[in-house]
Design a protein around this motif. Sequence first.
Motif, mmCIF file in Angstrom:
data_model
loop_
_atom_site.group_PDB
_atom_site.id
_atom_site.type_symbol
_atom_site.label_atom_id
_atom_site.label_comp_id
_atom_site.label_asym_id
_atom_site.label_seq_id
_atom_site.Cartn_x
_atom_site.Cartn_y
_atom_site.Cartn_z
ATOM 1 N N MET B 50 14.526 -2.865 47.850
ATOM 2 C CA MET B 50 14.540 -1.608 48.568
ATOM 3 C C MET B 50 13.314 -1.027 48.306
ATOM 4 S SD MET B 50 18.192 0.401 48.073
ATOM 5 C CE MET B 50 17.765 2.038 48.961
ATOM 6 N N VAL B 51 12.710 -1.358 47.093
ATOM 7 C CA VAL B 51 11.338 -0.900 46.927
ATOM 8 C C VAL B 51 10.126 -1.413 47.931
ATOM 9 C CG1 VAL B 51 9.526 -0.723 44.829
ATOM 10 C CG2 VAL B 51 11.798 -0.122 44.444
ATOM 11 N N PHE B 52 10.453 -2.990 48.141
ATOM 12 C CA PHE B 52 9.569 -3.419 48.593
ATOM 13 C C PHE B 52 9.854 -2.937 50.245
ATOM 14 C CE2 PHE B 52 9.254 -6.813 45.404
ATOM 15 C CZ PHE B 52 7.860 -6.519 45.287
ATOM 16 N N ALA B 53 11.011 -2.812 50.698
ATOM 17 C CA ALA B 53 11.175 -2.207 51.879
ATOM 18 C C ALA B 53 10.432 -0.842 52.015
ATOM 19 C CB ALA B 53 12.861 -2.111 52.314
ATOM 20 N N GLY B 54 10.532 -0.109 51.179
ATOM 21 C CA GLY B 54 9.879 1.444 51.195
ATOM 22 C C GLY B 54 8.463 1.155 51.468
ATOM 23 N N LEU B 55 7.910 0.186 50.631
ATOM 24 C CA LEU B 55 6.415 0.030 50.570
ATOM 25 C C LEU B 55 6.004 -0.784 52.168
ATOM 26 C CD1 LEU B 55 5.561 -1.592 47.116
ATOM 27 C CD2 LEU B 55 5.202 0.675 47.922
ATOM 28 N N MET B 56 7.129 -1.522 52.680
ATOM 29 C CA MET B 56 6.549 -1.904 53.916
ATOM 30 C C MET B 56 6.516 -1.007 54.903
ATOM 31 S SD MET B 56 8.865 -5.195 54.694
ATOM 32 C CE MET B 56 9.513 -6.172 53.414
ATOM 33 N N VAL B 57 7.431 0.065 54.838
ATOM 34 C CA VAL B 57 7.579 0.988 55.818
ATOM 35 C C VAL B 57 6.205 2.067 55.540
ATOM 36 C CG1 VAL B 57 8.666 3.389 56.556
ATOM 37 C CG2 VAL B 57 9.987 1.490 55.909
ATOM 38 N N VAL B 64 -0.319 -6.541 55.201
ATOM 39 C CA VAL B 64 0.384 -6.071 53.652
ATOM 40 C C VAL B 64 1.777 -6.184 53.973
ATOM 41 C CG1 VAL B 64 0.563 -4.304 52.235
ATOM 42 C CG2 VAL B 64 -1.792 -4.526 53.241
ATOM 43 N N THR B 65 2.455 -5.687 55.226
ATOM 44 C CA THR B 65 3.855 -5.860 55.258
ATOM 45 C C THR B 65 4.235 -7.283 55.272
ATOM 46 O OG1 THR B 65 3.485 -3.906 56.664
ATOM 47 C CG2 THR B 65 5.517 -5.050 56.873
ATOM 48 N N VAL B 66 3.505 -7.981 55.953
ATOM 49 C CA VAL B 66 4.052 -9.626 56.065
ATOM 50 C C VAL B 66 4.019 -10.061 54.479
ATOM 51 C CG1 VAL B 66 3.254 -11.917 56.852
ATOM 52 C CG2 VAL B 66 2.882 -9.905 58.344
ATOM 53 N N LYS B 67 2.943 -9.726 53.890
ATOM 54 C CA LYS B 67 3.216 -10.290 52.275
ATOM 55 C C LYS B 67 4.196 -9.663 51.663
ATOM 56 C CE LYS B 67 -2.042 -11.060 52.041
ATOM 57 N NZ LYS B 67 -3.158 -10.619 51.572
ATOM 58 N N LEU B 68 4.261 -8.461 51.847
ATOM 59 C CA LEU B 68 5.459 -7.895 51.083
ATOM 60 C C LEU B 68 6.679 -8.612 51.401
ATOM 61 C CD1 LEU B 68 4.599 -4.004 51.516
ATOM 62 C CD2 LEU B 68 5.302 -5.314 49.344
ATOM 63 N N PHE C 49 -0.424 0.229 45.675
ATOM 64 C CA PHE C 49 -0.218 1.352 46.794
ATOM 65 C C PHE C 49 -0.424 2.599 46.010
ATOM 66 C CE2 PHE C 49 1.909 -1.480 49.096
ATOM 67 C CZ PHE C 49 1.958 -1.094 50.356
ATOM 68 N N LEU C 50 -0.208 2.926 44.781
ATOM 69 C CA LEU C 50 -0.589 4.093 44.072
ATOM 70 C C LEU C 50 -2.171 4.299 43.783
ATOM 71 C CD1 LEU C 50 0.397 6.533 42.284
ATOM 72 C CD2 LEU C 50 0.252 5.074 40.484
ATOM 73 N N SER C 51 -2.921 3.106 43.693
ATOM 74 C CA SER C 51 -4.386 3.375 43.777
ATOM 75 C C SER C 51 -5.072 2.954 45.095
ATOM 76 C CB SER C 51 -4.678 2.292 42.586
ATOM 77 O OG SER C 51 -4.340 1.042 42.943
ATOM 78 N N GLY C 52 -4.164 2.831 46.010
ATOM 79 C CA GLY C 52 -4.836 2.613 47.148
ATOM 80 C C GLY C 52 -5.575 1.230 47.560
ATOM 81 N N ARG C 53 -4.997 0.216 46.765
ATOM 82 C CA ARG C 53 -5.483 -1.128 47.040
ATOM 83 C C ARG C 53 -4.442 -2.164 47.029
ATOM 84 N NH1 ARG C 53 -9.124 -1.742 41.850
ATOM 85 N NH2 ARG C 53 -9.565 -3.965 42.842
ATOM 86 N N PRO C 54 -3.977 -2.405 48.183
ATOM 87 C CA PRO C 54 -2.974 -3.351 48.618
ATOM 88 C C PRO C 54 -3.054 -4.630 48.189
ATOM 89 C CG PRO C 54 -2.910 -1.640 50.359
ATOM 90 C CD PRO C 54 -4.264 -1.682 49.454
ATOM 91 N N GLU C 55 -4.431 -4.847 47.993
ATOM 92 C CA GLU C 55 -5.005 -6.330 47.776
ATOM 93 C C GLU C 55 -4.247 -6.845 46.299
ATOM 94 O OE1 GLU C 55 -7.531 -3.920 47.390
ATOM 95 O OE2 GLU C 55 -7.763 -4.198 49.537
ATOM 96 N N PHE C 56 -3.768 -5.913 45.519
ATOM 97 C CA PHE C 56 -2.701 -6.259 44.325
ATOM 98 C C PHE C 56 -1.762 -7.304 44.756
ATOM 99 C CE2 PHE C 56 -3.939 -3.489 40.516
ATOM 100 C CZ PHE C 56 -5.179 -3.333 41.091
ATOM 101 N N LEU C 57 -1.292 -7.033 46.107
ATOM 102 C CA LEU C 57 0.131 -8.011 46.501
ATOM 103 C C LEU C 57 -0.295 -9.355 46.184
ATOM 104 C CD1 LEU C 57 1.251 -6.122 49.498
ATOM 105 C CD2 LEU C 57 2.214 -6.039 47.443
ATOM 106 N N ASP C 58 -1.417 -9.760 46.303
ATOM 107 C CA ASP C 58 -1.511 -11.430 46.039
ATOM 108 C C ASP C 58 -1.138 -11.720 44.742
ATOM 109 O OD1 ASP C 58 -2.501 -11.597 48.866
ATOM 110 O OD2 ASP C 58 -4.535 -11.352 48.139
ATOM 111 N N ILE C 59 -1.585 -10.779 43.877
ATOM 112 C CA ILE C 59 -1.153 -11.074 42.322
ATOM 113 C C ILE C 59 0.323 -11.130 42.248
ATOM 114 C CG2 ILE C 59 -1.559 -10.357 40.062
ATOM 115 C CD1 ILE C 59 -4.053 -8.920 41.133
ATOM 116 N N ALA C 60 1.055 -10.014 42.847
ATOM 117 C CA ALA C 60 2.498 -9.985 42.694
ATOM 118 C C ALA C 60 3.259 -11.188 43.191
ATOM 119 C CB ALA C 60 2.836 -8.931 43.356
#
Lengths: 166, 128, 95
Positions: B50-57, B64-68, C49-60
Amino acid sequence: MLHTISLGSTLFALWLLLSGYLEMWLLALGLGSTALMVIIANRMDVIDHEGHPVHMTWRLTMYLPWLAWELVKSNIDIARVILHPKLPIQPMVIKIKGSQVTELGYVTYANSITLTPGTVTLALENGEMEIHALTTASAEGLLTGEMDARVHIVEGAADGTVKGAG
Amino acid sequence: MAVLFDIISWALLLGGSALMLIGGIGLYRLPDVYTRMHGAGIIDTLGAGMVFAGLMVQAGLTLVTVKLGLIVVFLFFTSPTTTHALARAAQAEGVLPLLDDKGEDDVDLSQYGMDGVDLTEEPDKSKT
Amino acid sequence: MFVAATAAVLMTMLLVLVRALKGPTVYDRILAVNSFGTLTMVLIAVYGFLSGRPEFLDIALVYALINFIGTIAVSKFVKFGGHEPKVSHTDQGDI
């Protein structure tokens, strides 16, 4: 051969999505790494209907929304149990038999069971599964056999697309 | 329209956070390894999902959505595998699940043509 | 709103950490560490997302992979207790 092509294209699509580069030189590098992965997978002998189940794709799209809804329901149930002051759990181990015919089907079924909170697959041997259930309700939900029937359709045995390997 | 998306994503984020907290509480409260796995299951599936879905929206139709989405798919494939590996490791060591005798009587297994497992017998110590 | 999610994740991490420290068996600890890894992943994504840098997702994403491999490896190590398997091979697969 079909599996090799589909694995290669999936990997390259993944590379494109994760990198986002479209320059010639970098695209060539991506193609090179994709080819290397396909060669390695080929040497490991994992490119077959089990390692890369393309034939299940269409039926999976029908199954996954149902599984997601089941997930939501059982999550809410277990969350209510955990937050209850008395902790009304009835942990039990039950043995069930799946109706699947392929190993891939059994694994799909066992993984679906484990994914839903409230039930965990402890062992899977010769089609017999040992399930640990947290509450009576989650055990009963499993014993109705609805998930079993749906996975049976997903593996493609219900309409005779896939024959059992024995 | 933007406000609507914001509300949806906030609801998903808050719901996911609450579920993760509940999962953590379950991990703390439940009595033994096998029951705690159900608490961890809540964190792994709907909490994180659900957290990731919220971030996707929140991200909209971008890379970014694709990565999530990839992270969620990956999480949903690996979470049962790790749980099962852990359960089998615990079983091989002879950790017995805590059982509730009263619960076994509540559900009438024979009506489904199945039997409960007798876990009162000693685990096979020669294997470990 | 991201702040609330971050706070919730951090509080959950605390609870999970208590379980990892208390045990009592080694499997409780592995389970807690696995959940901690999942929570770290969520934290990295939300903080991005909080810091406005979605590039962090690669690390996740990479963290998810490492967490999975790590848990499987530790489970296997604890189960077989060293370099060679003590349990005779069965048909139940290897994990």
